[in-house]
Design a protein around this motif. Structure first.
Motif, PDB file in Angstrom:
ATOM      1  N   LEU A  26      -9.782  12.404  -0.761  1.00  0.00           N
ATOM      2  CA  LEU A  26      -9.608  12.615   0.683  1.00  0.00           C
ATOM      3  C   LEU A  26      -8.336  13.399   0.970  1.00  0.00           C
ATOM      4  CD1 LEU A  26     -10.779   9.099   1.853  1.00  0.00           C
ATOM      5  CD2 LEU A  26     -11.919  11.266   2.387  1.00  0.00           C
ATOM      6  N   ALA A  27      -7.263  13.111   0.225  1.00  0.00           N
ATOM      7  CA  ALA A  27      -6.021  13.861   0.422  1.00  0.00           C
ATOM      8  C   ALA A  27      -6.225  15.335   0.064  1.00  0.00           C
ATOM      9  CB  ALA A  27      -4.906  13.250  -0.421  1.00  0.00           C
ATOM     10  N   LYS A  28      -6.945  15.600  -1.010  1.00  0.00           N
ATOM     11  CA  LYS A  28      -7.230  16.987  -1.396  1.00  0.00           C
ATOM     12  C   LYS A  28      -8.051  17.718  -0.324  1.00  0.00           C
ATOM     13  CE  LYS A  28      -8.480  18.396  -5.326  1.00  0.00           C
ATOM     14  NZ  LYS A  28      -9.283  18.611  -6.548  1.00  0.00           N
ATOM     15  N   SER A  29      -8.875  16.960   0.406  1.00  0.00           N
ATOM     16  CA  SER A  29      -9.713  17.593   1.434  1.00  0.00           C
ATOM     17  C   SER A  29      -8.953  17.851   2.733  1.00  0.00           C
ATOM     18  CB  SER A  29     -10.925  16.701   1.728  1.00  0.00           C
ATOM     19  OG  SER A  29     -10.554  15.544   2.463  1.00  0.00           O
ATOM     20  N   GLY A  30      -7.682  17.472   2.774  1.00  0.00           N
ATOM     21  CA  GLY A  30      -6.864  17.768   3.944  1.00  0.00           C
ATOM     22  C   GLY A  30      -6.580  16.589   4.852  1.00  0.00           C
ATOM     23  N   LYS A  31      -7.062  15.397   4.506  1.00  0.00           N
ATOM     24  CA  LYS A  31      -6.817  14.220   5.338  1.00  0.00           C
ATOM     25  C   LYS A  31      -5.501  13.565   4.954  1.00  0.00           C
ATOM     26  CE  LYS A  31     -11.618  13.187   6.487  1.00  0.00           C
ATOM     27  NZ  LYS A  31     -12.123  14.506   6.105  1.00  0.00           N
ATOM     28  N   ARG A  32      -4.806  13.048   5.955  1.00  0.00           N
ATOM     29  CA  ARG A  32      -3.562  12.311   5.695  1.00  0.00           C
ATOM     30  C   ARG A  32      -3.939  10.900   5.266  1.00  0.00           C
ATOM     31  NH1 ARG A  32      -0.585  11.960  10.881  1.00  0.00           N
ATOM     32  NH2 ARG A  32      -2.710  11.943  11.689  1.00  0.00           N
ATOM     33  N   VAL A  33      -3.528  10.544   4.064  1.00  0.00           N
ATOM     34  CA  VAL A  33      -3.936   9.285   3.448  1.00  0.00           C
ATOM     35  C   VAL A  33      -2.717   8.385   3.261  1.00  0.00           C
ATOM     36  CG1 VAL A  33      -4.863   8.236   1.337  1.00  0.00           C
ATOM     37  CG2 VAL A  33      -5.907  10.318   2.277  1.00  0.00           C
ATOM     38  N   ALA A  34      -2.887   7.108   3.558  1.00  0.00           N
ATOM     39  CA  ALA A  34      -1.851   6.117   3.281  1.00  0.00           C
ATOM     40  C   ALA A  34      -2.491   4.936   2.558  1.00  0.00           C
ATOM     41  CB  ALA A  34      -1.178   5.639   4.563  1.00  0.00           C
ATOM     42  N   VAL A  35      -1.970   4.612   1.372  1.00  0.00           N
ATOM     43  CA  VAL A  35      -2.477   3.510   0.555  1.00  0.00           C
ATOM     44  C   VAL A  35      -1.483   2.363   0.619  1.00  0.00           C
ATOM     45  CG1 VAL A  35      -3.159   2.796  -1.769  1.00  0.00           C
ATOM     46  CG2 VAL A  35      -3.660   5.123  -0.977  1.00  0.00           C
ATOM     47  N   PHE A  36      -1.991   1.138   0.800  1.00  0.00           N
ATOM     48  CA  PHE A  36      -1.145  -0.048   0.906  1.00  0.00           C
ATOM     49  C   PHE A  36      -1.545  -1.049  -0.178  1.00  0.00           C
ATOM     50  CE2 PHE A  36      -1.389   1.979   4.995  1.00  0.00           C
ATOM     51  CZ  PHE A  36      -0.084   1.944   5.466  1.00  0.00           C
ATOM     52  N   GLU A  37      -0.587  -1.396  -1.036  1.00  0.00           N
ATOM     53  CA  GLU A  37      -0.820  -2.307  -2.156  1.00  0.00           C
ATOM     54  C   GLU A  37       0.110  -3.512  -2.047  1.00  0.00           C
ATOM     55  OE1 GLU A  37      -1.597  -4.508  -5.066  1.00  0.00           O
ATOM     56  OE2 GLU A  37      -2.848  -2.693  -4.964  1.00  0.00           O
ATOM     57  N   ARG A  38      -0.458  -4.714  -2.076  1.00  0.00           N
ATOM     58  CA  ARG A  38       0.351  -5.932  -1.921  1.00  0.00           C
ATOM     59  C   ARG A  38       1.248  -6.201  -3.127  1.00  0.00           C
ATOM     60  NH1 ARG A  38      -1.501 -10.852  -4.016  1.00  0.00           N
ATOM     61  NH2 ARG A  38      -0.828 -11.983  -2.145  1.00  0.00           N
ATOM     62  N   GLU A  39       0.830  -5.806  -4.337  1.00  0.00           N
ATOM     63  CA  GLU A  39       1.654  -6.016  -5.524  1.00  0.00           C
ATOM     64  C   GLU A  39       2.771  -4.975  -5.588  1.00  0.00           C
ATOM     65  OE1 GLU A  39       1.279  -8.627  -7.352  1.00  0.00           O
ATOM     66  OE2 GLU A  39      -0.622  -9.294  -6.481  1.00  0.00           O
ATOM     67  N   GLU A  40       3.731  -5.224  -6.456  1.00  0.00           N
ATOM     68  CA  GLU A  40       4.853  -4.296  -6.589  1.00  0.00           C
ATOM     69  C   GLU A  40       4.514  -3.099  -7.460  1.00  0.00           C
ATOM     70  OE1 GLU A  40       7.582  -4.465  -4.865  1.00  0.00           O
ATOM     71  OE2 GLU A  40       6.934  -6.342  -3.932  1.00  0.00           O
ATOM     72  N   VAL A  41       3.354  -3.139  -8.097  1.00  0.00           N
ATOM     73  CA  VAL A  41       2.903  -2.049  -8.960  1.00  0.00           C
ATOM     74  C   VAL A  41       1.508  -1.633  -8.516  1.00  0.00           C
ATOM     75  CG1 VAL A  41       2.345  -1.357 -11.316  1.00  0.00           C
ATOM     76  CG2 VAL A  41       4.253  -2.915 -10.908  1.00  0.00           C
ATOM     77  N   ALA A  42       1.294  -0.341  -8.342  1.00  0.00           N
ATOM     78  CA  ALA A  42      -0.033   0.154  -7.974  1.00  0.00           C
ATOM     79  C   ALA A  42      -0.940   0.189  -9.203  1.00  0.00           C
ATOM     80  CB  ALA A  42       0.078   1.548  -7.368  1.00  0.00           C
ATOM     81  N   GLY A  43      -2.256   0.214  -8.937  1.00  0.00           N
ATOM     82  CA  GLY A  43      -3.198   0.418 -10.029  1.00  0.00           C
ATOM     83  C   GLY A  43      -4.268  -0.629 -10.185  1.00  0.00           C
ATOM     84  N   GLY A  44      -4.120  -1.794  -9.548  1.00  0.00           N
ATOM     85  CA  GLY A  44      -5.137  -2.821  -9.711  1.00  0.00           C
ATOM     86  C   GLY A  44      -5.246  -3.239 -11.165  1.00  0.00           C
ATOM     87  N   CYS A  45      -6.423  -3.039 -11.769  1.00  0.00           N
ATOM     88  CA  CYS A  45      -6.634  -3.419 -13.170  1.00  0.00           C
ATOM     89  C   CYS A  45      -6.156  -2.350 -14.144  1.00  0.00           C
ATOM     90  CB  CYS A  45      -8.108  -3.725 -13.411  1.00  0.00           C
ATOM     91  SG  CYS A  45      -8.647  -5.271 -12.662  1.00  0.00           S
ATOM     92  N   MET A  46      -5.660  -1.228 -13.636  1.00  0.00           N
ATOM     93  CA  MET A  46      -5.051  -0.207 -14.498  1.00  0.00           C
ATOM     94  C   MET A  46      -3.551  -0.472 -14.534  1.00  0.00           C
ATOM     95  SD  MET A  46      -7.020   3.256 -13.288  1.00  0.00           S
ATOM     96  CE  MET A  46      -6.500   3.063 -11.574  1.00  0.00           C
ATOM     97  N   ARG A  47      -3.074  -0.929 -15.674  1.00  0.00           N
ATOM     98  CA  ARG A  47      -1.687  -1.359 -15.743  1.00  0.00           C
ATOM     99  C   ARG A  47      -1.204  -1.233 -17.187  1.00  0.00           C
ATOM    100  NH1 ARG A  47       0.331  -6.099 -12.054  1.00  0.00           N
ATOM    101  NH2 ARG A  47       2.436  -6.480 -12.803  1.00  0.00           N
ATOM    102  N   SER A  48       0.036  -0.867 -17.370  1.00  0.00           N
ATOM    103  CA  SER A  48       0.644  -0.844 -18.701  1.00  0.00           C
ATOM    104  C   SER A  48       1.972  -1.593 -18.643  1.00  0.00           C
ATOM    105  CB  SER A  48       0.892   0.594 -19.184  1.00  0.00           C
ATOM    106  OG  SER A  48      -0.322   1.308 -19.273  1.00  0.00           O
ATOM    107  N   GLU A  49       2.275  -2.305 -19.724  1.00  0.00           N
ATOM    108  CA  GLU A  49       3.528  -3.039 -19.822  1.00  0.00           C
ATOM    109  C   GLU A  49       4.103  -2.859 -21.220  1.00  0.00           C
ATOM    110  OE1 GLU A  49       2.730  -7.082 -18.735  1.00  0.00           O
ATOM    111  OE2 GLU A  49       2.434  -6.616 -16.603  1.00  0.00           O
ATOM    112  N   THR A  50       5.293  -3.387 -21.420  1.00  0.00           N
ATOM    113  CA  THR A  50       5.956  -3.310 -22.716  1.00  0.00           C
ATOM    114  C   THR A  50       5.786  -4.626 -23.458  1.00  0.00           C
ATOM    115  OG1 THR A  50       7.590  -1.733 -21.868  1.00  0.00           O
ATOM    116  CG2 THR A  50       8.158  -2.927 -23.880  1.00  0.00           C
TER     117      THR A  50
END
Length: 524
Positions: A26-50
């Motif tokens: 949607l952002a590529k198509s010219g729409k102003r997009v705002a994403v809101f994530e309750r966790e401190e890290v974005a990605g949902g089930c996509m996550r990497s840690e050490t």
């Protein structure tokens, strides 16, 4: 992450793969997009840690075969590559290892697979090839139904063409055949317990059991996809995929805000008009995408009393258990030829998968769990320093609420909740099975990290009870009927508010399917 846009064209709740794919398109198509994530890290089930110094692991999802073979990747693949996303894979995406040490591997080469299956049982290779070819002949129809908008004009046209080509009765016959269970497919196609064992666990990765309708067709879908694309992971960790999707949104004027818990969808006269965020901010937006479970959306964010009966009936699936290791040295399998298998299943076979799944469904810790062993360093050596190895383990059969132990060996809490002691005791059971197949395993463990179903929900509230699939994937909650029988597209009954995510069509997995469909509907 970037500062929030208070009056975007499109506001998105959540930042899993569907949310970020939709946001990027949607952002590529010219729409102003705002994403809101309750966790401190974005990605949902996509996550990497050490896991240790210099060691990267993905504590949740890791395999992107559904993404690289899906429509969202077709729309965003070039941009992801520009932002450094590189997919890595070996030529041996999967395999199975039985308790007696017999093994069978599956490669991206049809001829090698046919030979391996024929070695297990004469005729199994020819049957494998014939079944995959038959699926390939129906792939346009089946992928169109599984991945397309079931209520759209293109889908209606496709069904019309197929009915004309096959005759209505022929089309009905094809669709009826697709409902075969995994057991039904395997027991009528393969003579070897080893051939059956290779495929049996794969229904679990679709949120199904081996006796469930359509699970056999999903096995063929997965076999087709693995042969075509292997089992790719993201070089350097799944978080690199998140960073790239966020970068696409931001370079096109959008924002992604973490630590932003949306508490309410604001509705006026039956239309969504904005969001109320926990910090008190009010965000105005006439289009809102909610990547949530049905209970979060219709019970909390935008309560709809008329959905009460739907919510009462909506069911979540089995929980998931994760186990991760850092080893000193390579993985020395006692059975040769397994070092490059990306997703290796340890199981007694078809009946073992059935037994473990049934135990988990009844709230019991499986006596012999099905163990999926990921070997990320085989495809991506950058995950660990030279001389070290990472193992990524997933057990798809774990009870959300623990009522007992099928083996009668582990004490379980009276309240049914996962505790640290229970988690580690169950991890010991899994480790004992794993160690029986690897030379000197316990002596070379540097770090072990177990993640229970309760821990998974702590990572992501969409993983209710540790269910990674957003709800049971049985036919009454799938296709046209996901999440509810009355569902039509991703419509919520509130103008401007769309429901996306694993709980919606086309279901779970790292494909970005619902995000793609809604983004296209909105003009991306």
């Amino acid at each position: 992450m970037s500062s929030p846009t208070t009056s975007p064209d499109v506001a998105i709740i959540g930042s899993g793969i569907n949310a970020l794919a939709a946001g990027a398109m949607l952002a590529k198509s010219g729409k102003r997009v705002a994403v809101f994530e309750r966790e401190e890290v974005a990605g949902g089930c996509m996550r990497s840690e050490t896991l240790a110094e210099g060691v990267t692991y993905d504590p949740l999802a890791t395999t992107f075969v559904l993404w690289v073979t899906g429509a969202a990747h077709g729309a965003l693949g070039d941009d992801l590559a520009r932002h450094g996303v590189e997919f890595c894979a070996t030529d041996t995406p999967t395999g199975v290892l039985l308790p007696d040490g017999r093994a069978l591997t599956y490669t991206t080469d049809r001829a090698r697979n046919v030979a391996a299956f024929d070695a297990a049982h004469e005729g199994d290779g020819a049957r494998l090839s014939a079944d995959l070819d038959a699926f390939g002949a129906d792939a346009e129809l089946l992928f169109g139904l599984m991945g397309g908008d079931p209520w759209s004009r293109p889908t209606a046209k496709m069904m019309g063409r197929e009915a004309w080509k096959r005759t209505p009765h022929g089309l009905a016959s094809t669709l009826g055949g697709a409902l075969v269970s995994m057991r039904g497919w395997l027991e009528t196609s393969f003579g070897s317990d080893l051939s059956r064992a290779l495929w049996a666990p794969w229904c679990l990765h679709a949120g199904l059991g081996p006796e469930t309708a359509f699970s056999g067709q999903m096995g063929q879908v997965i076999g087709f996809a693995l042969e075509a694309a292997s089992a790719p992971i993201v070089k350097g960790g799944a978080a690199n995929m998140v960073r790239a999707l966020v970068a696409i949104i931001e370079e096109n004027g959008g924002t992604v805000q973490t630590g932003a818990n949306v508490e309410e969808v604001l509705v006026t006269n039956g239309r969504a008009v904005g969001l109320r965020v926990s910090d008190g901010d009010m965000v105005t937006a006439r289009t809102i995408l909610a990547s949530t479970t049905p209970h979060q959306l219709y019970g909390d964010l935008a309560p709809r009393p008329e959905r009460a009966e739907d919510l009462r009936r909506y069911r979540y699936g089995k929980g998931n258990f994760q186990l991760h290791y850092l080893l000193d040295g390579p993985v020395n399998w006692k059975t040769e030829g397994l070092e490059n298998v990306q997703l290796l299943h340890l199981t007694p076979g078809l009946d073992g998968v059935s037994k473990a799944g049934n135990e988990a469904e009844r709230g019991l810790l499986p006596e012999v769990p099905t163990i999926c062993v990921g070997q990320p360093c085989a495809a991506d050596p950058s995950r660990a320093p030279e001389g070290k190895s990472v193992l990524w383990l997933q057990m798809p059969e774990a009870p959300r609420e623990v009522r007992g132990d099928a083996a009668g060996q582990i004490d379980t809490p009276a309240d049914g909740q996962w505790t640290e002691a229970l988690r580690e005791a169950y991890a010991d059971r899994i480790e004992a099975i794993l160690a029986s197949h690897i030379h000197d395993f316990k002596d070379r463990v540097v770090t072990r990290r177990a993640i229970s179903p309760a821990d998974l929900e702590g990572y992501n509230m969409n993983l209710v009870g540790g269910d990674p699939y957003g709800g049971a994937c049985t036919l009454d909650q799938f296709f046209l009927f996901r999440p509810f029988p009355s569902t039509k597209r991703h419509d919520t009954g509130i103008k401007g508010l769309y429901h996306i995510g694993a709980s919606t069509h086309p279901g779970p997995g790292l494909a970005g399917g619902s995000g793609f469909l809604v983004a296209k509907e909105l003009g991306a």
